[in-house]
Design a protein around this motif. Sequence first.
Motif, short mmCIF file in Angstrom:
data_model
loop_
_atom_site.label_atom_id
_atom_site.label_comp_id
_atom_site.label_asym_id
_atom_site.label_seq_id
_atom_site.Cartn_x
_atom_site.Cartn_y
_atom_site.Cartn_z
N MET A 9 18.96 -67.48 -45.91
CA MET A 9 19.04 -66.25 -46.38
C MET A 9 19.38 -65.10 -45.02
SD MET A 9 18.85 -66.34 -49.42
CE MET A 9 18.45 -64.57 -49.83
N ASN A 10 18.60 -65.71 -44.13
CA ASN A 10 18.98 -64.81 -42.69
C ASN A 10 20.30 -64.68 -42.43
OD1 ASN A 10 16.22 -64.04 -42.79
ND2 ASN A 10 15.82 -65.89 -41.22
N GLU A 11 21.07 -65.64 -42.58
CA GLU A 11 22.57 -65.89 -42.30
C GLU A 11 23.47 -64.77 -43.00
OE1 GLU A 11 20.69 -68.40 -42.26
OE2 GLU A 11 20.53 -69.08 -40.37
N ILE A 12 22.87 -64.75 -44.68
CA ILE A 12 23.54 -64.20 -45.45
C ILE A 12 23.21 -62.68 -45.18
CG2 ILE A 12 23.75 -63.71 -47.95
CD1 ILE A 12 23.25 -66.52 -48.55
N ALA A 13 21.99 -62.36 -44.83
CA ALA A 13 21.62 -60.98 -44.79
C ALA A 13 22.54 -60.55 -43.47
CB ALA A 13 20.21 -60.89 -44.34
N THR A 14 22.65 -61.34 -42.36
CA THR A 14 23.24 -60.94 -41.26
C THR A 14 24.75 -60.58 -41.61
OG1 THR A 14 21.71 -62.06 -39.93
CG2 THR A 14 23.82 -61.33 -38.86
N LEU A 15 25.48 -61.62 -42.27
CA LEU A 15 26.94 -61.34 -42.72
C LEU A 15 27.12 -59.97 -43.48
CD1 LEU A 15 29.62 -62.62 -42.73
CD2 LEU A 15 29.03 -63.72 -44.62
N VAL A 16 25.97 -59.88 -44.42
CA VAL A 16 25.95 -58.50 -45.27
C VAL A 16 25.94 -57.34 -44.27
CG1 VAL A 16 25.00 -57.01 -47.15
CG2 VAL A 16 25.42 -59.77 -47.47
N THR A 17 25.28 -57.42 -43.51
CA THR A 17 25.05 -56.29 -42.40
C THR A 17 26.18 -56.01 -41.67
OG1 THR A 17 22.66 -56.54 -42.41
CG2 THR A 17 23.76 -55.24 -40.52
N VAL A 18 26.94 -57.24 -41.37
CA VAL A 18 28.12 -57.22 -40.28
C VAL A 18 29.35 -56.64 -41.12
CG1 VAL A 18 29.95 -58.37 -39.10
CG2 VAL A 18 27.52 -58.83 -38.93
N VAL A 19 29.36 -56.98 -42.51
CA VAL A 19 30.47 -56.39 -43.27
C VAL A 19 30.17 -55.13 -43.74
CG1 VAL A 19 31.52 -56.79 -45.62
CG2 VAL A 19 30.72 -58.60 -44.33
N THR A 20 29.09 -54.62 -43.89
CA THR A 20 28.85 -53.08 -44.46
C THR A 20 29.22 -52.61 -42.99
OG1 THR A 20 26.95 -54.07 -45.63
CG2 THR A 20 27.01 -51.50 -44.93
N ARG A 21 28.81 -52.88 -41.89
CA ARG A 21 29.11 -52.12 -40.67
C ARG A 21 30.80 -52.10 -40.31
NH1 ARG A 21 25.04 -53.89 -36.18
NH2 ARG A 21 23.55 -53.01 -37.85
N ARG A 22 31.25 -53.27 -40.43
CA ARG A 22 32.57 -53.52 -40.24
C ARG A 22 33.45 -53.49 -41.23
NH1 ARG A 22 32.75 -52.36 -34.75
NH2 ARG A 22 30.74 -53.44 -33.67
N TRP A 23 33.19 -52.81 -42.38
CA TRP A 23 33.96 -52.89 -43.52
C TRP A 23 35.23 -52.50 -43.47
CZ3 TRP A 23 36.32 -48.79 -45.73
CH2 TRP A 23 35.86 -47.43 -45.32
N ILE A 24 35.70 -51.66 -42.58
CA ILE A 24 37.19 -50.88 -42.44
C ILE A 24 38.11 -52.25 -41.81
CG2 ILE A 24 38.62 -49.77 -40.97
CD1 ILE A 24 36.49 -47.49 -41.13
N THR A 25 37.21 -52.94 -40.80
CA THR A 25 38.17 -54.26 -40.13
C THR A 25 38.38 -55.18 -41.42
OG1 THR A 25 37.06 -53.98 -37.94
CG2 THR A 25 37.96 -56.05 -38.61
N VAL A 26 37.29 -55.45 -42.15
CA VAL A 26 37.62 -56.39 -43.35
C VAL A 26 38.77 -55.89 -44.02
CG1 VAL A 26 36.54 -57.64 -45.15
CG2 VAL A 26 35.30 -57.11 -42.91
N LEU A 27 38.56 -54.44 -44.64
CA LEU A 27 39.36 -54.08 -45.56
C LEU A 27 41.03 -54.20 -44.84
CD1 LEU A 27 39.95 -52.58 -48.06
CD2 LEU A 27 39.65 -50.23 -47.06
N VAL A 28 41.17 -53.67 -43.79
CA VAL A 28 42.47 -53.58 -43.26
C VAL A 28 43.06 -55.24 -43.08
CG1 VAL A 28 43.77 -53.51 -40.94
CG2 VAL A 28 42.19 -51.75 -41.62
N CYS A 29 42.27 -56.10 -42.69
CA CYS A 29 42.87 -57.42 -42.50
C CYS A 29 43.06 -58.02 -44.24
CB CYS A 29 41.79 -58.30 -42.06
SG CYS A 29 41.41 -58.17 -40.37
N ALA A 30 42.44 -57.52 -44.87
CA ALA A 30 42.64 -57.99 -46.48
C ALA A 30 43.98 -57.27 -47.04
CB ALA A 30 41.43 -57.47 -47.34
#
Length: 539
Positions: free
Chosen positions: A1-22
């Motif tokens: 669960m901690n890994e999932i929460a960390t990943l969600v935090t990373v995606v929330t903080r770096r959503w522009i990077t994820v969106l651009v790559c997508a």
Amino acid sequence: MNEIATLVTVVTRRWITVLVCALLGLACAIGYAGIRPQEYQSSVTLTVSTTNADGGGNAYQASMAANQRVRTYAAMVAQSDVFNRVAADSEGQLKIGQLRGAVRAMAQADTSLIRITAMDEDPDTAEEMVSLTSIALTDLVAEVETPAGSDVPTAYLYMVGQPSTTDSPVGLKAWEIVALGLFIGLVLGLIAAVIREYYDRTLRTVDDAVDITGAGVLGKIMVAKEIPEPGHQVKTGEANAEAFRHLRTNLAFVAVDHTPRVLLFTSSVPNEGKSFISLNVAAVLAEAGNKVVLVDADLRAGQANASFGTAAHVGLTNVLAGSVEVDDVLQTLNAGVDLLPAGSPPPNPSELLGSQAMSRVLAALKEQYDYVIVDSPPSLPVTDALILAPQVDAVALVARLGLVQTTQLQQSMELLEKTGSQIAGIIVNGLKASKSEGYGYGYGYDSQAEAMVTTAPQKEHSLAQQARNAVHDEAVVRRHRAVATRAQENEVRQTPPVAEFWEAPASAEDLGESFDYPSIDHTIDSGADEPEDGHHARW
């Protein structure tokens, strides 16, 4: 669960990077789906057989020999001899280069079968390639396997059935390619976001600042949505106005027995907003009835005088050089704050700030004013702040989210601690409006603060309600100032205690009529120390 929460935090903080790559993956997939050729596939199966004049054990040996020949025959398809024969049989309609890119032969494991396939945009052409290739390979094998002086080959090929051709183009459909491209883009975006997060050392949250410094949070300053015009009057309910009053209250808890009166404001690196914060702190202290002087000790690039729009030709540098007296260069501002400007940049700012003359100036100002606010340079680029720290009562370290690096903040705190000065705490600047951060645009409750503030924001407060809000804040400051004075001087200050200063009226109407609530006339902007495009923090 901690890994999932960390990943969600990373995606929330770096959503522009994820969106651009997508989006890049999606765009590439759409482009490829639009230009890729629609190809049909034709195939035929060949089997290897060897001559078997005997029976019994020789039949098994013949089968094993056929299986061994399969891989050799499949590899012969790619040879020039086969394609030359196919090109000749097609009367020049099929080119050797075309055949090399379209025809494939594969030996099926543990069998004596060879599968030949051909791909082309025209299904008839694909079928012709397969047929002519199988004929050419069959003839070539027969020639190779025929011993000298014999007309009968020891092994030969023959087709199992007729060539079959697909009725529709093979390969992924357009929507499948688009979905696959989007998926790959998202995966690459997540990988890029995790890598950036791992190597990014930028300060992101208030909790990170507390963990790094080990100091308490004096205040949380919101980032302004836009730069207000000079002379903008802050309303009582605005987020930063209340945040600075909250900061003022917290200063009273730094040392209950000895409330710091000479406060140094510094940061780790430039542009963290220390000058802006020191200006606002001086104003809210004056708002509570204190006599405050703001000292611009950034002799290398003074900002306070520029923000106030005052002349900077003569100031602290001239006082330290002995050419003028302090009273000659003090400037009175309309917010009840006196300003000691930096003056002209000297060639030796560190030596001036560490001189006995600087200590005498601070001591003289402390005798004359209730609070002395010192705006100093950042602590990492130069040593000025570290030289001033032992000369003041307490130091407040400003940390701007999204700008200062965690390593820089840690190093700055370590350097300040080595000076032996009292660290009042950190002031986190640049927060975005969020309910989770306590103060938002309106009132809230800050779990890290000891003080209670009102809830249920109102757009327009009555004078009585405004008075209640202000009296609580003012009472705390006056109460602790009185306690500190009694402990040091064993006498009561001339300022009356809260109970004598404020007599509870009989009704809210009497309260509204009897209290003249002070206001702040200044610009709220948590921007950089150096003004940009003529926008200044004015009081």
